[in-house]
Every structure is written in structure tokens, then in C-alpha cells.
Design an enzyme around this catalytic site. Structure first.
Site, PDB file in Angstrom:
ATOM      1  CG  ASN A   7      -1.918   1.261   1.240  1.00  0.00           C
ATOM      2  OD1 ASN A   7      -1.735   1.891   0.298  1.00  0.00           O
ATOM      3  ND2 ASN A   7      -2.753   1.105   2.409  1.00  0.00           N
ATOM      4  NE  ARG A  88      -6.401   1.011  -0.239  1.00  0.00           N
ATOM      5  CZ  ARG A  88      -6.446   1.949   0.379  1.00  0.00           C
ATOM      6  NH1 ARG A  88      -5.709   2.345   1.434  1.00  0.00           N
ATOM      7  NH2 ARG A  88      -7.595   2.489   0.936  1.00  0.00           N
ATOM      8  CG  HIS A 177     -12.825   1.636   3.260  1.00  0.00           C
ATOM      9  ND1 HIS A 177     -13.788   2.612   3.756  1.00  0.00           N
ATOM     10  CD2 HIS A 177     -11.783   2.120   3.533  1.00  0.00           C
ATOM     11  CE1 HIS A 177     -13.120   3.361   4.388  1.00  0.00           C
ATOM     12  NE2 HIS A 177     -11.838   3.201   4.414  1.00  0.00           N
ATOM     13  NE  ARG A 236     -11.497  10.878   4.921  1.00  0.00           N
ATOM     14  CZ  ARG A 236     -11.016   9.693   4.373  1.00  0.00           C
ATOM     15  NH1 ARG A 236     -12.014   8.883   4.029  1.00  0.00           N
ATOM     16  NH2 ARG A 236      -9.836   9.093   4.566  1.00  0.00           N
ATOM     17  CB  ILE A 327     -14.078   2.804  15.408  1.00  0.00           C
ATOM     18  CG1 ILE A 327     -13.051   3.767  15.447  1.00  0.00           C
ATOM     19  CG2 ILE A 327     -15.152   3.110  16.168  1.00  0.00           C
ATOM     20  CD1 ILE A 327     -13.065   5.122  14.558  1.00  0.00           C
ATOM     21  N   GLY A 328     -14.998  -0.170  14.778  1.00  0.00           N
ATOM     22  CA  GLY A 328     -15.929  -1.237  14.394  1.00  0.00           C
ATOM     23  C   GLY A 328     -15.541  -2.420  15.254  1.00  0.00           C
ATOM     24  CG  ASN A 330     -10.514  -2.376  18.542  1.00  0.00           C
ATOM     25  OD1 ASN A 330     -10.168  -3.698  19.036  1.00  0.00           O
ATOM     26  ND2 ASN A 330      -9.955  -1.889  17.505  1.00  0.00           N
ATOM     27  CD  GLU A 378      -8.460  -2.745   3.920  1.00  0.00           C
ATOM     28  OE1 GLU A 378      -8.189  -2.218   5.137  1.00  0.00           O
ATOM     29  OE2 GLU A 378      -8.769  -1.717   2.859  1.00  0.00           O
TER      30      GLU A 378
HETATM   31  P1  AMP Z   1      -8.337   2.287  11.480  1.00  0.00           P
HETATM   32  O1  AMP Z   1      -8.426   3.607  10.505  1.00  0.00           O
HETATM   33  O2  AMP Z   1      -9.142   1.199  10.702  1.00  0.00           O
HETATM   34  O3  AMP Z   1      -6.877   1.949  11.746  1.00  0.00           O
HETATM   35  O4  AMP Z   1      -9.006   2.801  12.789  1.00  0.00           O
HETATM   36  C1  AMP Z   1      -8.581   3.745  13.608  1.00  0.00           C
HETATM   37  C2  AMP Z   1      -9.397   3.946  14.670  1.00  0.00           C
HETATM   38  O5  AMP Z   1      -9.619   2.974  15.815  1.00  0.00           O
HETATM   39  C3  AMP Z   1      -9.173   5.131  15.646  1.00  0.00           C
HETATM   40  O6  AMP Z   1     -10.171   6.230  15.802  1.00  0.00           O
HETATM   41  C4  AMP Z   1      -8.785   4.428  17.080  1.00  0.00           C
HETATM   42  O7  AMP Z   1      -9.026   5.173  18.214  1.00  0.00           O
HETATM   43  C5  AMP Z   1      -9.770   3.211  16.948  1.00  0.00           C
HETATM   44  N1  AMP Z   1      -9.219   2.419  17.605  1.00  0.00           N
HETATM   45  C6  AMP Z   1      -8.343   1.380  17.820  1.00  0.00           C
HETATM   46  N2  AMP Z   1      -8.406   0.890  18.855  1.00  0.00           N
HETATM   47  C7  AMP Z   1      -9.553   1.085  19.693  1.00  0.00           C
HETATM   48  C8  AMP Z   1      -9.952   0.729  21.014  1.00  0.00           C
HETATM   49  N3  AMP Z   1      -9.576  -0.223  21.636  1.00  0.00           N
HETATM   50  N4  AMP Z   1     -11.126   1.277  21.274  1.00  0.00           N
HETATM   51  C9  AMP Z   1     -11.871   2.318  20.541  1.00  0.00           C
HETATM   52  N5  AMP Z   1     -11.247   2.827  19.239  1.00  0.00           N
HETATM   53  C10 AMP Z   1     -10.179   2.207  19.090  1.00  0.00           C
END
Ligand code: AMP
Length: 392
Positions: A7, A88, A177, A236, A327-328, A330, A378
Site C-alpha cells: 500500500n 492497493r 474500502h 471527515r 473502531i468497528g 474495538n 485487506e
Molecule cells: P483504522 O483507521 O481502522 O486503523 O482505525 C483507527 C481508529 O480505531 C481510531 O479512531 C482509533 O481510536 C480506533 N481504535 C483503535 N483501537 C480502539 C479501541 N480499543 N477502542 C476504541 N477505538 C479504537
């Protein structure tokens, strides 16, 4: 067989080396700050992380460093062990309906599509050229963020703008995505034991998008002509009244581009909360009683629930909602806030299961719609396509 998933950004190259078909990750790493004297090269292998600060003036130097690093850390003995490189590429337009073996013509098409994705395609092309130069005899495959969404019907991808904008300038919804939406929806179908399904994938990371996937094919998605459309993300805005752009350009004495930059970089969680673009900071601030942090999640959850409701109608039903990305995967808090808004569909989360991590069902036994957490991958998707396309 070893396959590299790449990527490339304007100043970075992320990579993963995978063993295929076992799909196990052998090593991963990143070259950052390309173009500077104090660039960083990080490689993770066997649970260890090695970081080197050095001058990396262009992507070519970065690629050489990666390959030398693989040999130096005994990941491979010879670069010929790498039998395919998958890249990618963000924007494939209507040109690419599937991943493709890269030749000179394809490379030029990727560059030309850069007009619609100026931040991404040129950088992706630079990465491709750098790998082609060092590994000229290895098949290089382009895997596009957009191809999974190419199955949408016109009623889903056309905007209500003059039709000539579409025919002459390519103004339509493309979606992004795609590799993640495809990976997660395929996994959901595996978990449900059938492909005859109606699934919504919620890819919620710093960038975020939803897709509606019917019988394994994407029928709608929330991102559009660019990754700015949809619901609020880390920085965004997602979709807004388009007339706001010229109105605020007047108010702030700014250009349309400057307003677009604010919508891309200073909106979403960051703009609403005034605190951070990071979901963990937002969660912490909510616990501390910060109203604007709560609003940042509320506005996002409301809009995500709206999309799911509309996809439910568009697909004529809903079997599963899948949460993925940072976020989804975690944030149990955000998942709960979204699902609470979907009570009318008979969706129910099991509060205890929702606190857990990793691939699992998190809905109750009597929920009318299944809810899953499915960690995305991915790179595996890119590696799978690299093999499929290079063996055609
Ligand atoms: P990504 O772009 O998929 O890497 O996701 C990044 C986002 O995931 C950021 O806003 C992080 O705060 C969120 N994130 C990572 N770990 C956690 C967690 N344990 N609880 C809540 N948000 C998380």
C-alpha cells in the site's frame, strides 16, 4: 509461495509478506517520510520490531531497503522467492471491474484515473513503478478499492446531477474500502453457511464506509465520488448540503478547495468534539461527561443507523450487520449506540458478547438480524487476488 501486499502512499510504503495459500503473515513493515533525510524503515518479524532512521529520497530507495531488510533479517534468502506483488490502488473508475495484471497500459490508466484521486493514485503508481524496477519479472497485480462496488446498479451510483456530468466527467458514486467490504462480507457468508444473504458491512476506522451486499455482490455503499461522502468519520464530515461549500467559502473568504480541506481534515469527530479524531479519546471524554464528544458519536451513530435502515429497504431485508476496522472492531460503545437505534428491525446485541474482541457473533439468540464482529484483512484479500490474477 510468498506474495507481497503493498500500500504505497505519497510518502510511505506499507507492506506485508504473506505465505500463500496458507494466508499466514510472514512479516510486515512500513517505510515512512519518503523524501527526507530522516526517513523511517520499520520491519516486524518473529515478534520483534526493527526501526532504522535513514535517508530515503524516493520510493525506489524505499523498495530496495524493504527487500534488503527481508534478506538481512533472514525472512527470505533471495528476492526471487517473492512470486507476486499486489498493489492497493484507490481509484479504478469504471475502467477496472476486477483486479488486473499490471502492464504499461494498465499503469498509464491508473495514472490517468489520478485526476479523480489526486492524493492516492499517483502515489500508488509510484509504488508500482518502484517495485517493477526492482522485480521486473515478478507479476504485479493492481487491486482496486473500487472494484467490489462496480456491481451497483445505476439507481444506486448515479447522483441527481446533470447526466452529462456522469458521461463526460465520470461524476458518480464509486465507493471505497472495497477489499475490506469484500473480505468481511465473504467471511460473514462463511459464518452463516450460505451466500444467499443480505449483509451490511460497517467498516468504521479513521476513514469509514458502509456497504450493502446482497448474495455476495455489493448493491450500495456510503462513500461516493471521493471518500468524503457518507457519515462523519475521524476528520471527515461525510455528506452535507453541497450548498454549504460556497456559503462557507464566502463567509471564511476561502476557496472551494480550502473548504473541501476543512471537510476532509477538520470535521467529523475532531470538528464536532473539538477534542480529537481518535475514537479512544472520544470515548474517554464521554466518560468524563463531555457533551460534544457524546455528540460526535451520536451524530455518527444516527447517520450509520439511517444508512442501515435504507439498505434494509433496498435489499428487501437484512440477515447480518458486520462491524470491522479500528473502531468497528474495538468500540463496544459505538456498536451499542448504533444497534440501539435499530430496535425497530428487531436487532438485539448481547451486552456481554459485545464487550469481547475478535471474530464473533454478538447478537442475542432471538435477534432478528445477526450482528458480527469480523476483523478485516485487506492484505489477505490483495494476496488472494494477486495469485488469482497472476495464475489466470
Ligand atoms: P483504522 O483507521 O481502522 O486503523 O482505525 C483507527 C481508529 O480505531 C481510531 O479512531 C482509533 O481510536 C480506533 N481504535 C483503535 N483501537 C480502539 C479501541 N480499543 N477502542 C476504541 N477505538 C479504537
Amino acid at each position: 509461495m510468498k506474495v507481497m501486499a503493498v500500500n504505497a502512499g505519497s510518502s510511505s510504503i506499507k507492506f506485508q509478506l504473506l505465505d500463500m495459500p496458507s494466508e499466514t503473515q510472514i512479516t510486515s513493515g512500513i517505510v515512512e517520510r519518503i523524501g527526507s533525510e530522516n526517513a523511517l524503515f520499520t520491519i516486524k518479524y518473529n515478534g520483534e520490531k526493527h526501526v532504522v532512521e535513514t535517508s530515503i529520497l524516493d520510493h525506489g530507495v524505499g523498495v530496495n531497503l524493504i527487500l534488503e531488510g527481508l534478506i538481512k533479517h533472514h525472512v527470505i534468502k533471495d528476492i526471487n522467492e517473492i512470486e507476486g506483488v499486489g498493489h492497493r490502488v484507490v481509484q479504478g473508475g469504471e475502467v477496472f471491474k476486477d483486479s488486473v495484471l499490471i502492464d504499461e497500459k494498465v499503469l498509464q490508466q491508473i495514472v490517468d484515473l489520478g485526476e479523480m484521486a489526486p492524493l492516492h493514485n499517483p502515489a500508488n503508481a509510484t509504488g508500482i513503478k518502484a517495485f517493477k524496477a526492482v522485480l521486473p519479472n515478478v507479476p504485479q497485480v493492481a487491486v482496486f478499492d473500487t472494484t467490489f462496488h462496480q456491481t451497483m446498479d445505476k439507481d444506486a451510483y448515479l447522483y441527481g446531477t446533470p447526466y452529462e456530468w456522469y458521461t463526460k466527467y465520470g461524476i458518480r458514486k464509486y465507493g471505497f474500502h472495497g477489499t475490506s467490504h469484500q473480505y468481511v462480507s465473504e467471511k460473514a457468508n462463511q459464518l452463516m453457511g450460505t451466500t444467499d444473504t443480505k449483509v451490511v458491512v460497517c467498516h468504521i476506522g479513521n476513514g469509514a464506509s458502509l456497504s450493502a451486499v446482497k448474495d455476495g455482490h455489493c448493491v450500495d455503499t456510503s462513500m461516493g465520488f471521493t471518500p468524503l461522502e457518507g457519515f462523519p468519520m475521524g476528520t471527515r464530515s461525510g455528506s452535507i448540503d453541497p450548498a454549504i461549500t460556497s456559503y462557507m467559502a464566502n463567509k471564511l473568504n476561502a476557496s472551494a478547495q480550502e473548504i473541501t480541506d476543512i471537510l476532509n481534515k477538520k470535521s467529523g469527530y475532531l470538528g464536532i468534539s473539538g477534542i480529537s479524531n481518535d475514537a479512544r479519546d472520544i470515548e474517554q471524554a464521554i466518560v468524563e461527561g463531555n457533551e460534544r464528544a457524546r455528540l460526535a458519536f451520536d451524530v455518527q451513530a444516527k447517520q450509520i443507523a439511517d444508512y442501515i435502515g435504507s439498505y434494509h429497504i433496498y435489499m428487501g431485508g437484512l440477515d447480518a450487520i458486520c462491524f470491522t476496522a479500528g473502531i468497528g472492531e474495538n468500540s463496544s460503545v459505538l456498536r451499542q449506540m448504533i444497534i440501539d437505534r435499530l430496535a425497530v428491525l428487531g436487532v438485539k446485541l448481547d451486552a456481554e458478547l459485545n464487550k469481547l474482541r475478535g471474530e464473533r457473533l454478538i447478537s442475542t439468540a432471538d435477534s432478528k438480524v445477526k450482528v458480527f464482529i469480523i476483523p478485516t484483512d485487506e492484505e489477505v484479500m490483495i494476496a488472494r487476488d494477486t495469485i488469482r490474477i497472476s495464475h489466470k
